[in-house]
Design an enzyme around this catalytic site. Sequence first.
Site, PDB file in Angstrom:
ATOM      1  N   SER A  13       0.850  -1.195   0.000  1.00  0.00           N
ATOM      2  CA  SER A  13       0.000   0.000   0.000  1.00  0.00           C
ATOM      3  C   SER A  13       0.884   1.243   0.000  1.00  0.00           C
ATOM      4  CB  SER A  13      -0.931  -0.017   1.217  1.00  0.00           C
ATOM      5  OG  SER A  13      -0.164  -0.029   2.396  1.00  0.00           O
ATOM      6  N   GLU A 141     -10.090   4.299  -9.258  1.00  0.00           N
ATOM      7  CA  GLU A 141      -9.016   3.769  -8.410  1.00  0.00           C
ATOM      8  C   GLU A 141      -9.582   2.724  -7.463  1.00  0.00           C
ATOM      9  OE1 GLU A 141      -7.095   6.738  -5.953  1.00  0.00           O
ATOM     10  OE2 GLU A 141      -6.047   5.189  -4.804  1.00  0.00           O
ATOM     11  N   THR A 188      12.540  -6.562  -9.756  1.00  0.00           N
ATOM     12  CA  THR A 188      11.245  -6.547 -10.456  1.00  0.00           C
ATOM     13  C   THR A 188      10.311  -7.675 -10.011  1.00  0.00           C
ATOM     14  OG1 THR A 188      12.025  -7.979 -12.237  1.00  0.00           O
ATOM     15  CG2 THR A 188      12.299  -5.605 -12.557  1.00  0.00           C
ATOM     16  N   PRO A 190       8.669  -8.574  -7.233  1.00  0.00           N
ATOM     17  CA  PRO A 190       7.359  -8.268  -6.630  1.00  0.00           C
ATOM     18  C   PRO A 190       6.360  -7.736  -7.664  1.00  0.00           C
ATOM     19  CG  PRO A 190       9.134  -7.335  -5.300  1.00  0.00           C
ATOM     20  CD  PRO A 190       9.764  -7.861  -6.557  1.00  0.00           C
ATOM     21  N   ASP A 240      10.296   8.636  -7.403  1.00  0.00           N
ATOM     22  CA  ASP A 240       9.920   9.610  -6.366  1.00  0.00           C
ATOM     23  C   ASP A 240      10.109  11.018  -6.916  1.00  0.00           C
ATOM     24  OD1 ASP A 240       9.477   7.556  -4.676  1.00  0.00           O
ATOM     25  OD2 ASP A 240      11.313   7.792  -3.498  1.00  0.00           O
ATOM     26  N   VAL A 241       9.245  11.923  -6.484  1.00  0.00           N
ATOM     27  CA  VAL A 241       9.362  13.320  -6.928  1.00  0.00           C
ATOM     28  C   VAL A 241       9.293  14.229  -5.712  1.00  0.00           C
ATOM     29  CG1 VAL A 241       8.460  13.210  -9.296  1.00  0.00           C
ATOM     30  CG2 VAL A 241       6.870  13.188  -7.371  1.00  0.00           C
ATOM     31  N   GLY A 360     -10.091  19.575  14.388  1.00  0.00           N
ATOM     32  CA  GLY A 360      -9.801  18.438  15.244  1.00  0.00           C
ATOM     33  C   GLY A 360     -11.008  18.073  16.080  1.00  0.00           C
ATOM     34  N   CYS A 387     -12.006  25.656  11.663  1.00  0.00           N
ATOM     35  CA  CYS A 387     -13.025  24.849  12.346  1.00  0.00           C
ATOM     36  C   CYS A 387     -12.784  24.813  13.852  1.00  0.00           C
ATOM     37  CB  CYS A 387     -13.086  23.465  11.721  1.00  0.00           C
ATOM     38  SG  CYS A 387     -14.684  22.691  11.980  1.00  0.00           S
ATOM     39  N   GLY A 389     -10.189  25.395  15.187  1.00  0.00           N
ATOM     40  CA  GLY A 389      -9.367  26.594  15.367  1.00  0.00           C
ATOM     41  C   GLY A 389     -10.211  27.827  15.653  1.00  0.00           C
ATOM     42  N   HIS A 516     -13.984  24.646   6.368  1.00  0.00           N
ATOM     43  CA  HIS A 516     -12.669  24.121   5.978  1.00  0.00           C
ATOM     44  C   HIS A 516     -12.278  24.646   4.594  1.00  0.00           C
ATOM     45  CE1 HIS A 516     -12.078  21.261   9.271  1.00  0.00           C
ATOM     46  NE2 HIS A 516     -13.388  21.110   9.237  1.00  0.00           N
ATOM     47  N   GLU A 518      -9.538  24.826   3.259  1.00  0.00           N
ATOM     48  CA  GLU A 518      -8.486  24.001   2.641  1.00  0.00           C
ATOM     49  C   GLU A 518      -9.050  22.985   1.653  1.00  0.00           C
ATOM     50  OE1 GLU A 518      -9.376  23.946   5.810  1.00  0.00           O
ATOM     51  OE2 GLU A 518      -9.408  21.910   6.655  1.00  0.00           O
TER      52      GLU A 518
HETATM   53  N1  GLN Z   1     -14.773  19.069  17.040  1.00  0.00           N
HETATM   54  C1  GLN Z   1     -15.347  20.245  16.519  1.00  0.00           C
HETATM   55  C2  GLN Z   1     -16.811  20.028  16.138  1.00  0.00           C
HETATM   56  O1  GLN Z   1     -17.250  18.924  15.991  1.00  0.00           O
HETATM   57  C3  GLN Z   1     -14.561  20.758  15.342  1.00  0.00           C
HETATM   58  C4  GLN Z   1     -14.562  19.851  14.157  1.00  0.00           C
HETATM   59  C5  GLN Z   1     -13.510  20.174  13.143  1.00  0.00           C
HETATM   60  O2  GLN Z   1     -12.533  20.850  13.425  1.00  0.00           O
HETATM   61  N2  GLN Z   1     -13.661  19.651  11.947  1.00  0.00           N
HETATM   62  O3  GLN Z   1     -17.547  20.974  15.976  1.00  0.00           O
END
Ligand code: GLN
Length: 544
Positions: A13, A141, A188, A190, A240-241, A360, A387, A389, A516, A518
Amino acid sequence: MAYYIFVAGGVMSSVGKGAATASIGKILQGKGFRVSAIKIDPYINVDAGTMNPIEHGETFVTNDGTECDQDVGNYERFLNINLSTDNYMTTGRIYQAVIQKERNLEFNGRCVEVVPDIPNEVISRIEKVAKKDKADFVMIEIGGTVGEYQNLLFLEAARMMKLKYPKKVLFTLVTYLPTIKTIGEMKTKPTQTSSRLLNEAGIQPDFILGRASVPLDEPRKRKISIFCNLDPKDVISAPDVDSIYEIPINYEREGLGDRILKKLKLRAKTRDMEEWDKMVDTIKKEKKDIRIGIVGKYFESGEFSLTDSYISVIEAVKHAAWANNRNPDIHWLSAQKFETGDKNELSKLKEYDGIIVPGGFGTRGTEGKIKVIEYCRKNKIPFLGLCLGLQLATIEFARNVCGIKDATSREFDANAKNPVIDLMEEQKDLMKKHNYGGTMRLGTWDCKINKGTNSFKAYKSELVSERHRHRYEVNNDYRDLLVSKGLVIGGINEKKDLVEIIELKDHPFFVAVQFHPELKSRPLVPHPLFKEFIKAAGNKKPEA
Ligand code: GLN
């Protein structure tokens, strides 16, 4: 009528099937084709929302709120397209759908069997994507490694798809060629074994992408060609890059795109990778560093797992850094180190041009993150909260500026007296019923941006939509107090009257968002908030 390219992995993997799938898609886009992509995960989980990021990496979220594998993020970033629930499958999803159809008498009373009914469900979902996304090519995939039990039914679906569309289906096997240090030779065997395992599933690979630390030489290609039964030109070197965004360029150098078209008797409509090539040139060019600290947890699992758990944040920082002609220099800062408020530890934060506190779950590390946020607020270090944060920045402000010493989130203390971050009513019911899967505030929600804010400066728009994944929200009971003490509301969701962005005045850049951003950043379209954050970070004087 679409063409279908399946990508499976051999040997082990983590050989980079996701980046390979996205890169093949990219080169086909460069030849003027419309490309869509599907990720198949062999596990029973219905989606990736219930999985621990250490074990499975980041949970990516699409516009429609599907919690899926991080590879879907790779497809979106490479192909610059928006995917949906249809572009993601798991064993759990497929079985759930087939069983539901059986309950609905959709099989007209006949015996429902693993084969062909499960592969048929997979095939019909692939066809649906081709139609819905009006794709010339669908990249598929298959997760896992050939030879294991878990993904057999998906390989079976791929084989049956070839039977159904003999001239429209290609198979790619991504393998790994180890070089044993003491012998110094790239092996080769594998790859040969993996290719045979694929043969056992009734599939002959049209291409083998040989991942290795260095490029494959001619003797290696010849050997793979003979033993795996394919033209040496179809053995593609995938060394690898430094940056994954170089991969499509490497594949093109190996002639992969034209080989695909030749096999399918197609002609390129255009040849245009100019923008992409330019971006990769920027990545490789000498640039001044921008030092960004990301404060997180999961540190005990090592660097690799960290990069996997926060992949979209890392990529968004990179995109924005390149757009600002900077070289991203990302550092991991363990939240727990700041818990005691140790001045020495905290003053090290000044070494960074900017600090990010990403999303988080759970209590661990949150007090340390709050200390970091306080330090960034007081010392004017550019700060971006994502979030969790935002939730922690709100708690910090409530505690240290508004004087609510016990301000916290209901997530950390069910009996909180001052839950400045709280559960919404509908979430309370869901939690009581233990209905956790796919029930957070998910997917895109509108956000009205307030003029005169850093957010408005970044977005240059009064209405944006961003992707969410959380249960808790800023508690509106505290909003007036927070604002009266100087907290700036950068944006809200008007329909539900929810705080989506907070900012600070008299600070070079202090923006925290409930969503989010990102997840929407693409290398060719960096996210405005990340771009503005990096710009501010770039203006920070060293040791400010
Ligand atoms: N734990 C927080 C919530 O559930 C923030 C979630 C997150 O950062 N994606 O609201």
